[in-house]
Motif scaffolding. Structure first.
Motif, PDB file in Angstrom:
ATOM      1  N   GLU A 173      36.564  40.579  62.629  1.00 19.79           N
ATOM      2  CA  GLU A 173      35.841  41.563  61.821  1.00 19.79           C
ATOM      3  C   GLU A 173      34.339  41.365  61.973  1.00 19.79           C
ATOM      4  O   GLU A 173      33.883  40.243  62.168  1.00 19.79           O
ATOM      5  N   GLN A 174      33.624  42.464  61.836  1.00 18.83           N
ATOM      6  CA  GLN A 174      32.175  42.443  61.691  1.00 18.83           C
ATOM      7  C   GLN A 174      31.895  43.425  60.561  1.00 18.83           C
ATOM      8  O   GLN A 174      32.353  44.571  60.617  1.00 18.83           O
ATOM      9  N   TRP A 175      31.141  42.997  59.530  1.00 24.14           N
ATOM     10  CA  TRP A 175      30.850  43.882  58.418  1.00 24.14           C
ATOM     11  C   TRP A 175      29.530  43.516  57.765  1.00 24.14           C
ATOM     12  O   TRP A 175      29.022  42.415  57.943  1.00 24.14           O
ATOM     13  N   THR A 176      28.996  44.485  57.046  1.00 25.15           N
ATOM     14  CA  THR A 176      27.738  44.301  56.341  1.00 25.15           C
ATOM     15  C   THR A 176      27.919  44.713  54.890  1.00 25.15           C
ATOM     16  O   THR A 176      28.463  45.771  54.602  1.00 25.15           O
ATOM     17  N   GLY A 177      27.459  43.858  53.992  1.00 25.36           N
ATOM     18  CA  GLY A 177      27.463  44.166  52.568  1.00 25.36           C
ATOM     19  C   GLY A 177      26.038  44.361  52.093  1.00 25.36           C
ATOM     20  O   GLY A 177      25.150  43.585  52.470  1.00 25.36           O
ATOM     21  N   ALA A 178      25.811  45.408  51.293  1.00 25.71           N
ATOM     22  CA  ALA A 178      24.464  45.689  50.793  1.00 25.71           C
ATOM     23  C   ALA A 178      24.533  46.275  49.390  1.00 25.71           C
ATOM     24  O   ALA A 178      25.395  47.108  49.102  1.00 25.71           O
ATOM     25  N   VAL A 179      23.623  45.827  48.533  1.00 21.02           N
ATOM     26  CA  VAL A 179      23.479  46.444  47.223  1.00 21.02           C
ATOM     27  C   VAL A 179      22.712  47.731  47.443  1.00 21.02           C
ATOM     28  O   VAL A 179      21.593  47.709  47.951  1.00 21.02           O
ATOM     29  N   VAL A 180      23.333  48.871  47.096  1.00 16.68           N
ATOM     30  CA  VAL A 180      22.705  50.172  47.339  1.00 16.68           C
ATOM     31  C   VAL A 180      22.151  50.802  46.063  1.00 16.68           C
ATOM     32  O   VAL A 180      21.434  51.798  46.125  1.00 16.68           O
ATOM     33  N   SER A 181      22.506  50.245  44.911  1.00 18.19           N
ATOM     34  CA  SER A 181      21.900  50.631  43.638  1.00 18.19           C
ATOM     35  C   SER A 181      22.144  49.476  42.673  1.00 18.19           C
ATOM     36  O   SER A 181      22.844  48.521  43.008  1.00 18.19           O
ATOM     37  N   GLU A 182      21.602  49.578  41.486  1.00 17.19           N
ATOM     38  CA  GLU A 182      21.740  48.488  40.515  1.00 17.19           C
ATOM     39  C   GLU A 182      23.194  48.111  40.269  1.00 17.19           C
ATOM     40  O   GLU A 182      23.508  46.951  40.051  1.00 17.19           O
ATOM     41  N   ASN A 183      24.088  49.089  40.345  1.00 20.72           N
ATOM     42  CA  ASN A 183      25.491  48.842  40.021  1.00 20.72           C
ATOM     43  C   ASN A 183      26.453  49.076  41.173  1.00 20.72           C
ATOM     44  O   ASN A 183      27.651  49.227  40.944  1.00 20.72           O
ATOM     45  N   THR A 184      25.962  49.110  42.424  1.00 20.62           N
ATOM     46  CA  THR A 184      26.844  49.432  43.545  1.00 20.62           C
ATOM     47  C   THR A 184      26.614  48.515  44.741  1.00 20.62           C
ATOM     48  O   THR A 184      25.489  48.356  45.209  1.00 20.62           O
ATOM     49  N   LEU A 185      27.700  47.939  45.254  1.00 18.59           N
ATOM     50  CA  LEU A 185      27.700  47.190  46.502  1.00 18.59           C
ATOM     51  C   LEU A 185      28.521  47.987  47.500  1.00 18.59           C
ATOM     52  O   LEU A 185      29.656  48.366  47.210  1.00 18.59           O
TER      53      LEU A 185
END
Length: 182
Positions: free
Chosen positions: A64-76
């Protein structure tokens, strides 16, 4: 693709879809999702490799290759690519902190629009996340994730599938390593 591999593939592709209620992951909406001790450590670029084994000795090699990012105060948001024995899929899931209910909710979409839901628990003390999902036919998929480095750059995921009788049908481990912090 065989039926067991399709079930395995769709379930594995959904392995991060979960719903956390209460306990250590109960929300403190003054902190937002990025402050959650487990969630915040999923931010960045990751690679995972592992192998699972079926009851007949068949193996499933996974990368697997993946990226996690917080896109708003309440969303990953997490997006990536997975390969299982040469078959590839794109996946995307969104983990949301519902500030009104204090519950973490997640949805996951893969190439064929299949969705999987997990219920989970988390232990800050042992750096462990346990996720369990019911499968069609009465079986379950259980994932136990343990961060194995103090800097949270590596975690192991023990994967166990069981049938309706509770017998193990597929078992193995993936090792995930952070490639880049965000």
């Amino acid at each position: 693709m065989s039926l067991s591999l399709r079930v395995f593939s769709s379930a594995l592709c959904g392995m991060f879809v979960f719903l956390f209620v209460g306990g250590p992951l109960a929300a403190d909406d003054s902190k937002g999702i990025a402050k959650n001790p487990m969630i915040k450590n999923l931010v960045g670029e990751w690679e995972a490799k592992g192998e699972l084994t079926g009851p007949d000795g068949s193996t499933y090699t996974i990368t697997e290759q993946w990226t996690g990012a917080v896109v708003s105060e309440n969303t990953l948001a997490i997006e990536g690519k997975r390969e299982i024995n040469g078959g590839q899929s794109d996946f995307k899931w969104t983990i949301i902190l519902n500030a009104d209910t204090g519950v973490y909710e997640a949805t996951h979409v893969i190439d064929n629009n299949q969705t999987q839901r997990f219920e989970g628990s988390f232990s800050e003390e042992t750096h462990t996340m346990e996720l369990i999902s019911p499968l069609d036919g009465g079986g379950t998929m259980k994932l136990v994730r343990v961060f194995t480095s103090e800097d949270y750059n590596t975690f192991d995921t023990e994967v166990t599938f069981t049938n309706e009788k509770g017998e193990v049908t597929i078992r193995g481990k993936l090792v995930s390593k952070r490639v880049k912090k965000s």
